[in-house]
Design a protein around this motif. Structure first.
Motif, short mmCIF file in Angstrom:
data_model
loop_
_atom_site.label_atom_id
_atom_site.label_comp_id
_atom_site.label_asym_id
_atom_site.label_seq_id
_atom_site.Cartn_x
_atom_site.Cartn_y
_atom_site.Cartn_z
N SER A 7 0.74 -1.37 0.04
CA SER A 7 0.15 -0.17 -0.41
C SER A 7 0.86 1.34 0.09
O SER A 7 2.46 1.55 -0.06
CB SER A 7 -0.94 0.14 1.17
OG SER A 7 -0.26 -0.50 2.06
N GLY A 8 0.40 2.36 -0.12
CA GLY A 8 0.79 3.87 -0.63
C GLY A 8 1.23 4.10 -1.89
O GLY A 8 1.66 5.05 -1.56
N GLY A 9 1.08 3.63 -2.77
CA GLY A 9 1.09 4.40 -4.14
C GLY A 9 0.41 5.00 -3.94
O GLY A 9 -0.59 5.05 -3.58
N GLY A 10 0.97 5.88 -5.61
CA GLY A 10 0.03 7.05 -5.94
C GLY A 10 0.18 7.83 -6.88
O GLY A 10 1.74 7.31 -7.73
N LEU A 11 0.07 8.55 -7.13
CA LEU A 11 0.04 9.62 -7.51
C LEU A 11 1.47 10.95 -7.05
O LEU A 11 0.24 11.65 -6.29
CB LEU A 11 -0.51 10.15 -9.14
CG LEU A 11 -0.12 11.73 -9.50
CD1 LEU A 11 0.68 11.74 -10.86
CD2 LEU A 11 -1.04 12.33 -10.69
N VAL A 12 2.02 11.68 -7.15
CA VAL A 12 2.96 12.91 -6.53
C VAL A 12 3.69 13.53 -7.94
O VAL A 12 3.99 12.65 -8.67
CB VAL A 12 3.66 12.02 -5.84
CG1 VAL A 12 5.07 11.31 -6.36
CG2 VAL A 12 4.43 13.04 -4.52
N GLN A 13 4.16 14.78 -7.48
CA GLN A 13 5.62 15.31 -8.30
C GLN A 13 6.59 14.94 -7.94
O GLN A 13 6.81 14.73 -7.15
CB GLN A 13 4.92 17.47 -8.06
CG GLN A 13 3.02 17.63 -9.14
CD GLN A 13 3.21 18.55 -8.36
OE1 GLN A 13 3.66 19.62 -7.70
NE2 GLN A 13 2.80 19.80 -9.24
N ALA A 14 7.16 15.84 -8.77
CA ALA A 14 8.32 15.45 -9.14
C ALA A 14 8.86 15.98 -7.94
O ALA A 14 8.34 17.47 -7.84
CB ALA A 14 8.94 15.73 -10.43
N LEU A 85 11.33 11.78 -5.90
CA LEU A 85 10.64 11.32 -6.45
C LEU A 85 11.36 11.74 -7.51
O LEU A 85 10.64 13.06 -8.29
CB LEU A 85 9.42 10.47 -5.87
CG LEU A 85 9.11 9.73 -5.38
CD1 LEU A 85 7.81 9.71 -4.74
CD2 LEU A 85 9.78 8.13 -5.91
N LYS A 86 11.47 10.83 -8.97
CA LYS A 86 11.25 11.67 -10.35
C LYS A 86 10.47 11.03 -11.19
O LYS A 86 10.23 9.69 -11.14
CB LYS A 86 13.35 11.27 -10.48
CG LYS A 86 14.47 11.67 -9.69
CD LYS A 86 15.24 11.27 -10.51
CE LYS A 86 16.51 11.65 -9.27
NZ LYS A 86 18.08 11.55 -9.39
N PRO A 87 10.50 11.34 -12.80
CA PRO A 87 9.52 10.97 -13.15
C PRO A 87 10.32 9.12 -13.45
O PRO A 87 8.82 8.60 -13.36
CB PRO A 87 9.52 11.42 -14.39
CG PRO A 87 9.78 13.12 -14.34
CD PRO A 87 10.67 12.53 -12.84
N VAL A 92 5.56 -0.18 -11.27
CA VAL A 92 4.83 -0.73 -10.29
C VAL A 92 5.39 -1.18 -9.15
O VAL A 92 6.47 -2.55 -9.86
CB VAL A 92 3.42 -1.65 -10.94
CG1 VAL A 92 2.95 -2.89 -9.70
CG2 VAL A 92 2.60 -1.63 -12.18
N TYR A 93 5.71 -1.20 -8.29
CA TYR A 93 5.54 -1.52 -6.97
C TYR A 93 6.25 -2.85 -6.64
O TYR A 93 4.05 -2.95 -6.33
CB TYR A 93 6.33 -0.37 -6.22
CG TYR A 93 7.15 0.44 -6.79
CD1 TYR A 93 6.69 1.68 -7.63
CD2 TYR A 93 9.17 0.74 -5.81
CE1 TYR A 93 7.62 2.73 -8.27
CE2 TYR A 93 10.03 1.58 -6.35
CZ TYR A 93 9.06 2.53 -7.17
OH TYR A 93 9.82 4.01 -8.18
N VAL A 119 2.93 3.62 -8.87
CA VAL A 119 4.23 4.75 -8.20
C VAL A 119 4.25 5.56 -9.11
O VAL A 119 4.41 5.24 -10.39
CB VAL A 119 4.94 4.88 -7.85
CG1 VAL A 119 5.89 6.03 -7.23
CG2 VAL A 119 4.82 3.74 -6.34
N THR A 120 3.44 6.73 -9.39
CA THR A 120 3.57 7.34 -10.69
C THR A 120 3.94 9.09 -10.37
O THR A 120 3.34 9.36 -9.52
CB THR A 120 2.31 7.67 -11.59
OG1 THR A 120 1.30 6.18 -12.08
CG2 THR A 120 2.77 8.56 -12.86
N VAL A 121 5.09 9.26 -10.95
CA VAL A 121 5.99 10.88 -11.04
C VAL A 121 5.70 11.37 -11.96
O VAL A 121 6.16 11.05 -12.64
CB VAL A 121 7.09 10.35 -10.61
CG1 VAL A 121 8.12 11.65 -9.98
CG2 VAL A 121 7.24 9.12 -8.99
N SER A 122 4.99 12.85 -12.02
CA SER A 122 4.44 13.25 -12.89
C SER A 122 5.54 14.83 -12.62
O SER A 122 6.47 15.21 -11.67
CB SER A 122 3.49 14.41 -12.51
OG SER A 122 2.89 15.19 -11.75
#
Length: 123
Positions: A7-14, A85-87, A92-93, A119-122
């Motif tokens: 758990s804990g994944g999601g969308l986050v900015q660089a 975090l970087k793009p 998937v972790y 995990v998605t890094v924009s």
């Protein structure tokens, strides 16, 4: 039935942070080594970090200094703190744990995988 749940994944900015959790449940066991892996689209699954039973850690060069793996044995949980975090960290972790347990009457060490968390890094 032993399960590993991430758990804990999601969308986050660089530049942002996320903390992933990998919780083991469903049986009587002790957790030995645990590894966090990731798989980006079109790429092979790669080891990101691992932690041994006694607590020694190992990191991929690409995440050294940014990610920290830790464990809470009382909660049967391993964490991956991801900072800066970087793009290119987008993937998937998955966690993989080696458990000492009895299965079908045979005591040994068994490997389990979780279902993965995105995990998605924009940029």
């Amino acid at each position: 039935q032993v399960q590993l749940v991430e758990s804990g994944g999601g969308l986050v900015q660089a530049g942002g942070s996320l903390r992933l959790s990998c919780a083991a449940s469903g049986g009587t066991f002790s957790i030995n080594a645990v590894g966090w892996y990731r798989q980006a689209p079109g790429k092979q699954r790669e080891l990101v970090a691992d932690i041994s039973g006694p607590g020694s850690t190992n990191y991929a060069d690409s995440v050294k200094g940014r990610f920290t793996i830790s464990r809470d044995n009382a909660k049967n949980t391993v964490y991956l703190q991801m900072n800066s975090l970087k793009p290119e960290d987008t993937a998937v972790y998955y966690c993989n744990a080696v458990l000492s347990m009895q299965r079908a009457g045979i005591t040994g060490q068994y490997s389990y995988w979780g279902q993965g968390t995105q995990v998605t890094v924009s940029s």
